[in-house]
Design a protein around this motif. Structure first.
Motif, short mmCIF file in Angstrom:
data_model
loop_
_atom_site.label_atom_id
_atom_site.label_comp_id
_atom_site.label_asym_id
_atom_site.label_seq_id
_atom_site.Cartn_x
_atom_site.Cartn_y
_atom_site.Cartn_z
N UNK A 287 6.04 6.50 4.79
CA UNK A 287 6.03 5.38 3.85
C UNK A 287 6.06 4.02 4.54
N UNK A 288 6.87 3.84 5.59
CA UNK A 288 6.92 2.63 6.42
C UNK A 288 7.13 1.35 5.60
N UNK A 302 3.25 0.74 4.78
CA UNK A 302 2.06 1.22 5.47
C UNK A 302 2.08 2.76 5.48
N UNK A 303 1.96 3.37 4.30
CA UNK A 303 2.04 4.84 4.26
C UNK A 303 0.84 5.48 4.93
N UNK A 304 1.02 6.73 5.33
CA UNK A 304 -0.06 7.51 5.90
C UNK A 304 -0.72 8.35 4.80
N UNK A 305 -2.04 8.25 4.72
CA UNK A 305 -2.78 9.12 3.81
C UNK A 305 -3.18 10.39 4.55
N UNK A 306 -2.84 11.52 3.96
CA UNK A 306 -3.13 12.84 4.54
C UNK A 306 -4.25 13.47 3.73
N UNK A 307 -5.35 13.84 4.42
CA UNK A 307 -6.52 14.38 3.74
C UNK A 307 -6.96 15.67 4.42
N UNK A 308 -7.07 16.75 3.65
CA UNK A 308 -7.64 17.99 4.17
C UNK A 308 -9.10 18.05 3.73
N UNK A 338 -6.89 15.18 8.33
CA UNK A 338 -7.14 13.86 8.94
C UNK A 338 -6.17 12.87 8.30
N UNK A 339 -5.66 11.94 9.09
CA UNK A 339 -4.73 10.95 8.57
C UNK A 339 -5.19 9.53 8.91
N UNK A 340 -4.77 8.57 8.07
CA UNK A 340 -5.09 7.16 8.28
C UNK A 340 -4.05 6.31 7.56
N UNK A 341 -4.02 5.01 7.88
CA UNK A 341 -3.01 4.12 7.32
C UNK A 341 -3.46 3.42 6.06
N UNK A 342 -2.54 3.28 5.09
CA UNK A 342 -2.77 2.53 3.87
C UNK A 342 -1.87 1.31 3.82
N UNK A 343 -2.06 0.48 2.79
CA UNK A 343 -1.23 -0.71 2.60
C UNK A 343 -0.79 -0.79 1.15
N UNK A 344 0.50 -1.13 0.93
CA UNK A 344 0.99 -1.30 -0.43
C UNK A 344 2.13 -2.32 -0.44
N UNK A 377 1.26 4.67 11.34
CA UNK A 377 1.67 3.32 11.70
C UNK A 377 3.18 3.29 11.92
N UNK A 378 3.59 2.63 13.00
CA UNK A 378 5.01 2.54 13.33
C UNK A 378 5.73 1.72 12.27
N UNK A 379 7.03 1.99 12.14
CA UNK A 379 7.89 1.21 11.24
C UNK A 379 8.62 0.17 12.08
#
Length: 522
Positions: A287-288, A302-308, A338-344, A377-379
């Protein structure tokens, strides 16, 4: 005009007038002299169709850390990074993924480690002399701060050093022996442990049992002092379905985020599940979340989105295919996820505006990328010096790569402008926004903006009813152009707006080929 058409026209006009009247009659929002990020429409009453919110993306920079010591490995991550006086601190999980056909091989790495830096770019591992590595060797020349030996803290729990989150407590009432705090997962009893430290190096338990128990916790779980609400807030992993308690591990549904608050870091409120408005349901790994340091009333995450994605020709053409297939021999998702960073962002800690588009994509295909564990993404982010001479400071954030493969994963730095997450953007033909009524304190209105050479921004101050205020009209405003973090708005009579302080006003801002990131009265 037919009767039905007249009726519809009358209803539309009436609703429009009622909406306008309600807007004018609304209680003004007091922003004082705080910085306002333009990441949502909380302060926006109207905007023309040519003005849109634009999500910006960080710029990749150098690899600043390689986790290749014998006590580290290819699964290092979950970094907590923050500025502490003149020093930058980093805490991270030390973990090695010894991938073999259809199994994980043995690994000695299972620690929380510590590094520090003078500039946020060049990091070093201090020899702390706390734990032996290899275990029992007597050699304590390493940077381990929490290890398996800490299980002696209590006989009934099993602290998990590879799920840490560390922060410096900003609570003014915080006692000296708890100036640094951490959340650590417990493998049994099920839950999250609360830790404290006077120096960030020597740690002890604040309670002999988990302080939060309703969740899954198989991710980076964290907590911090929220200066806006003057309480502690925690965020952690849960699943929307299934059972994830100490005796049963049968998760189902989505990986998601839960929150609670506390006055003392020990006793926590009943948890609330985060809400994301109209954002689509997605698997969120980390969640970061933390208050933005320049506008602490706004939480940024900056949560991580996890996609299979499943196996396909494209999947087979991603980097390191053979190793990817070997990982899948243990569990299919280890190779194809696969993972990538989001923003909220959020203003209440529960309801978030989450951008569906990626904030930090996996990027150009290359070794150590496009895998499960990439772009965590680091917290959290820190302010660092720019390497462009004369340029202002910038934001640095950090993300993992090289997960799974080799002898050690890596940490890459990314940069972006201060406040530069989202902007209000308009093309050269122009557009405008009008804010809701606000009250402020201060003498000048400063903008963080960027324009082209041909672009510009003007600001008109209006009454709460939308009437231009004499001396502060659009015609009086000296057009702003350039690219700066903080420039005062000037009218023909100057920059002083103190005569309007405390009075309800609206800002009517016209933009052309421009981005507006934030504003502040000061």
């Amino acid at each position: 005009m037919p009767r039905i058409a007249r009726l519809v026209f009358f209803i539309c006009i009436t609703l429009s007038l009622l909406t306008t009247a309600a807007s004018f009659a609304a209680e003004p929002i007091n922003i004082g002299s705080r910085l306002e990020l333009l990441v949502d429409d909380t302060l926006i009453d109207s905007r023309s169709e040519d003005v849109r919110f634009e999500l910006h993306h960080p710029t990749p920079r150098e690899v600043v850390f390689t986790y290749d010591k014998p006590w580290e490995g290819s699964g290092c991550g979950y970094q907590s990074i923050f500025k502490d006086g003149d020093k930058y601190r980093m805490y991270y999980k030390a973990w090695h993924l010894n991938v073999q056909e259809k199994k994980f091989g043995p690994a000695n790495s299972n620690f929380t480690c510590y590094a520090e830096s003078d500039d946020g770019i060049h990091w070093k591992r201090p020899d702390l002399g706390l734990f032996s590595f290899p275990p029992g060797s007597g050699n304590k020349d390493n940077n381990i701060v929490i290890g398996k030996a800490h299980r002696d803290w209590m006989k009934s729990a099993k602290p998990d050093p590879v799920h840490p989150a560390v922060f410096k407590d900003e609570n003014p009432a915080c006692p000296p022996d708890a100036k640094y705090k951490a959340i650590l997962r417990s493998r049994g009893p099920h839950g999250l442990l609360a830790l404290k430290s006077p120096d960030g190096i020597h740690w002890s338990l604040m309670s002999d049992k988990p302080v939060i128990t309703k969740g899954a916790f198989d991710s980076e779980n964290l907590a911090f002092w929220d200066p806006a609400t003057k309480q502690y807030r925690a965020y952690w992993r849960y699943f929307t379905g299934g059972t994830t308690d100490e005796k049963n591990w049968k998760p189902s549904g989505l990986r998601d985020i839960r929150t609670a608050t506390s006055d003392d870091f020990i006793h926590w409120s009943e948890p609330q599940d985060l809400k994301y408005g109209d954002a689509p349901p997605e698997q969120l790994y980390t969640n970061q979340i933390k208050p933005y340091y320049r506008a602490p009333h706004i939480l940024v995450g900056f949560p991580t989105r996890y996609v299979e994605r499943g196996w396909s020709k494209s999947m087979e053409q991603l980097p390191e295919y053979k190793h990817r297939k070997m990982r899948s021999s243990i569990s299919n998702r280890y190779g194809m996820a696969i993972t990538e960073g989001l923003f909220m962002t959020s203003r209440d800690g529960v309801n978030f505006k989450r951008w569906p588009e990626a904030f930090l994509r996996p990027g150009i295909e290359r070794k150590d990328t496009w895998n499960y564990g990439h772009q965590y993404i680091a917290w959290q982010l820190v302010e660092t010096k720019s390497d462009i001479e004369g340029a202002p400071d910038e934001l640095s954030l950090y993300a993992t790569e090289g997960y799974w493969t080799g002898e050690g994963s890596k940490l890459r730095r990314y940069t972006m402008r201060i406040d530069g997450f989202v902007s209000l953007n308009a093309p050269l033909k122009g557009g405008e926004i009008t804010t809701k009524p606000i009250t402020f304190t201060g003498k000048e209105l400063k903008l963080n903006f960027s324009t082209s050479a041909a672009g510009g921004i003007t600001v008109e101050l209006q009454t709460s009813e939308g009437k231009p205020i004499e001396g502060f009209t659009a015609a009086d405003c000296i057009e702003l152009f350039g690219d700066t973090i903080a420039r005062p708005v000037s009218w023909k009579k100057g920059t002083d707006v103190s005569s309007l302080a405390g009075k309800p006003v609206r800002l009517k801002i016209k933009l052309k080929d421009a981005d507006l990131y934030s504003f502040k009265f000061e």
